[in-house]
Scaffold this motif. Structure first.
Motif, mmCIF file in Angstrom:
data_model
loop_
_atom_site.group_PDB
_atom_site.id
_atom_site.type_symbol
_atom_site.label_atom_id
_atom_site.label_comp_id
_atom_site.label_asym_id
_atom_site.label_seq_id
_atom_site.Cartn_x
_atom_site.Cartn_y
_atom_site.Cartn_z
ATOM 1 N N CYS A 11 -82.600 -46.894 -11.269
ATOM 2 C CA CYS A 11 -82.142 -47.801 -12.203
ATOM 3 C C CYS A 11 -82.063 -47.449 -13.707
ATOM 4 C CB CYS A 11 -83.219 -49.089 -12.269
ATOM 5 S SG CYS A 11 -83.107 -50.147 -10.994
ATOM 6 N N GLU A 12 -83.011 -46.629 -13.946
ATOM 7 C CA GLU A 12 -82.839 -45.864 -15.294
ATOM 8 C C GLU A 12 -81.595 -44.873 -15.416
ATOM 9 O OE1 GLU A 12 -86.400 -43.758 -16.173
ATOM 10 O OE2 GLU A 12 -87.599 -45.524 -16.276
ATOM 11 N N ARG A 13 -81.513 -44.258 -14.353
ATOM 12 C CA ARG A 13 -80.439 -43.483 -14.298
ATOM 13 C C ARG A 13 -78.986 -44.109 -14.399
ATOM 14 N NH1 ARG A 13 -79.114 -38.180 -15.166
ATOM 15 N NH2 ARG A 13 -80.903 -37.407 -13.803
ATOM 16 N N PHE A 14 -78.955 -45.124 -13.646
ATOM 17 C CA PHE A 14 -77.731 -46.000 -13.520
ATOM 18 C C PHE A 14 -77.538 -46.666 -14.959
ATOM 19 C CE2 PHE A 14 -74.684 -48.827 -11.639
ATOM 20 C CZ PHE A 14 -74.353 -48.214 -10.725
ATOM 21 N N LEU A 39 -78.552 -54.789 -13.425
ATOM 22 C CA LEU A 39 -77.507 -54.121 -13.593
ATOM 23 C C LEU A 39 -76.050 -54.488 -13.358
ATOM 24 C CD1 LEU A 39 -78.907 -50.889 -11.714
ATOM 25 C CD2 LEU A 39 -78.439 -51.011 -14.053
ATOM 26 N N ALA A 40 -76.131 -55.558 -12.852
ATOM 27 C CA ALA A 40 -74.859 -56.519 -12.669
ATOM 28 C C ALA A 40 -74.585 -57.092 -13.949
ATOM 29 C CB ALA A 40 -75.058 -57.534 -11.310
ATOM 30 N N LYS A 41 -75.382 -57.510 -14.744
ATOM 31 C CA LYS A 41 -75.361 -58.124 -16.091
ATOM 32 C C LYS A 41 -74.792 -56.993 -16.855
ATOM 33 C CE LYS A 41 -79.170 -61.523 -15.614
ATOM 34 N NZ LYS A 41 -80.607 -61.718 -16.010
ATOM 35 N N ILE A 42 -75.200 -55.904 -16.624
ATOM 36 C CA ILE A 42 -74.884 -54.561 -17.488
ATOM 37 C C ILE A 42 -73.322 -54.621 -17.167
ATOM 38 C CG2 ILE A 42 -74.882 -52.151 -17.727
ATOM 39 C CD1 ILE A 42 -77.995 -52.518 -17.572
ATOM 40 N N LEU A 43 -72.895 -54.606 -15.918
ATOM 41 C CA LEU A 43 -71.418 -54.204 -15.457
ATOM 42 C C LEU A 43 -70.787 -55.332 -16.179
ATOM 43 C CD1 LEU A 43 -69.320 -52.825 -13.876
ATOM 44 C CD2 LEU A 43 -70.053 -54.380 -11.972
ATOM 45 N N ALA A 44 -70.807 -56.584 -16.047
ATOM 46 C CA ALA A 44 -70.453 -57.967 -16.631
ATOM 47 C C ALA A 44 -70.254 -57.548 -18.124
ATOM 48 C CB ALA A 44 -71.107 -59.263 -16.517
ATOM 49 N N ASN A 45 -71.175 -57.118 -18.845
ATOM 50 C CA ASN A 45 -71.352 -57.097 -20.317
ATOM 51 C C ASN A 45 -70.339 -55.820 -20.584
ATOM 52 O OD1 ASN A 45 -72.767 -59.088 -20.942
ATOM 53 N ND2 ASN A 45 -74.609 -58.039 -20.775
ATOM 54 N N PHE A 109 -74.739 -52.374 -4.482
ATOM 55 C CA PHE A 109 -75.054 -52.851 -5.635
ATOM 56 C C PHE A 109 -75.399 -54.279 -5.547
ATOM 57 C CE2 PHE A 109 -73.250 -54.482 -9.902
ATOM 58 C CZ PHE A 109 -73.997 -53.397 -10.761
ATOM 59 N N THR A 110 -76.699 -54.108 -5.356
ATOM 60 C CA THR A 110 -77.639 -55.485 -5.135
ATOM 61 C C THR A 110 -79.050 -55.339 -5.653
ATOM 62 O OG1 THR A 110 -78.556 -54.860 -2.923
ATOM 63 C CG2 THR A 110 -76.318 -56.087 -2.997
ATOM 64 N N CYS A 111 -79.611 -56.314 -5.966
ATOM 65 C CA CYS A 111 -81.120 -56.292 -6.436
ATOM 66 C C CYS A 111 -81.807 -55.536 -5.314
ATOM 67 C CB CYS A 111 -81.859 -57.596 -6.687
ATOM 68 S SG CYS A 111 -83.167 -57.341 -7.553
ATOM 69 N N SER A 112 -81.643 -55.889 -4.104
ATOM 70 C CA SER A 112 -82.316 -55.111 -3.053
ATOM 71 C C SER A 112 -82.083 -53.804 -3.050
ATOM 72 C CB SER A 112 -82.159 -55.718 -1.834
ATOM 73 O OG SER A 112 -82.871 -57.031 -1.670
ATOM 74 N N GLY A 113 -80.831 -53.378 -2.981
ATOM 75 C CA GLY A 113 -80.381 -51.958 -3.095
ATOM 76 C C GLY A 113 -80.934 -50.971 -4.089
ATOM 77 N N PHE A 114 -81.218 -51.655 -5.064
ATOM 78 C CA PHE A 114 -81.789 -51.051 -6.449
ATOM 79 C C PHE A 114 -83.247 -51.214 -6.822
ATOM 80 C CE2 PHE A 114 -77.410 -49.937 -7.355
ATOM 81 C CZ PHE A 114 -77.217 -49.071 -7.951
ATOM 82 N N HIS A 115 -83.876 -52.126 -6.147
ATOM 83 C CA HIS A 115 -85.250 -52.450 -6.286
ATOM 84 C C HIS A 115 -86.118 -52.541 -5.213
ATOM 85 C CE1 HIS A 115 -84.763 -53.238 -10.492
ATOM 86 N NE2 HIS A 115 -83.555 -53.980 -10.349
#
Length: 156
Positions: A11-14, A39-45, A109-115
């Motif tokens: 998550c930090e790297r991404f 991270l999806a919010k970051i992508l949206a922003n 690119f999901t919460c499960s995939g990253f957390h």
């Protein structure tokens, strides 16, 4: 090259890659719910940084909120073919063909995939030999060309 096996590092790297680079090219099997995935919010922003993003739809795993969030961004396409399973997870970030980084591995690119899930990913950049920007960008572009936008009637 770095092997990433824990969610905190991933998550930090991404997140840092999203900040550092001005262009994103991704090919990913599934994308998660925007509301509970930072991270999806970051992508949206940072939607203006999307060059090409292709997201798969198999097994109905891509959350409709992701599709809704990016429905007006025609740089985001969806892999709708039903022959075989689209299962790529390639995230390319770049400023130029000599200034790039990528994460390639098992994380959707999901919460499960990253957390939550046990995942394995590799971080590479333009200093690594063996994989080039052109290889990654051509791969993603070829898949992106097979995708299409998601229409409002399809989402409904």
């Amino acid at each position: 090259m770095e092997l990433i096996l824990d969610d905190k590092t991933l998550c930090e790297r991404f997140s840092n890659l999203c900040k550092k680079y001005s262009h994103y090219m991704w090919a990913v099997a599934w994308a998660g719910k925007v509301a509970n995935f930072d991270l999806a919010k970051i992508l949206a922003n940072n939607a203006s940084k999307i060059d090409k993003v292709l997201v798969g739809l198999h097994f109905y795993q891509t959350d409709p909120s992701f599709i809704e969030c990016f429905k007006d961004n025609h740089q985001v396409r969806y892999y709708k073919k039903s022959d075989g399973i689209f299962h790529s997870k390639v995230y390319l970030f770049y400023n130029s063909d000599n200034d790039w980084s990528a994460v390639i591995g098992s994380s959707n690119f999901t919460c499960s995939g990253f957390h939550r899930n046990t995942e394995a990913n590799i971080y590479i950049d333009n200093t690594d030999t063996g994989i080039s920007y052109s290889q990654l960008s051509e791969y993603i572009t070829s898949l992106w060309n097979e995708g299409s936008v998601f229409t409002k009637p399809e989402l409904d």
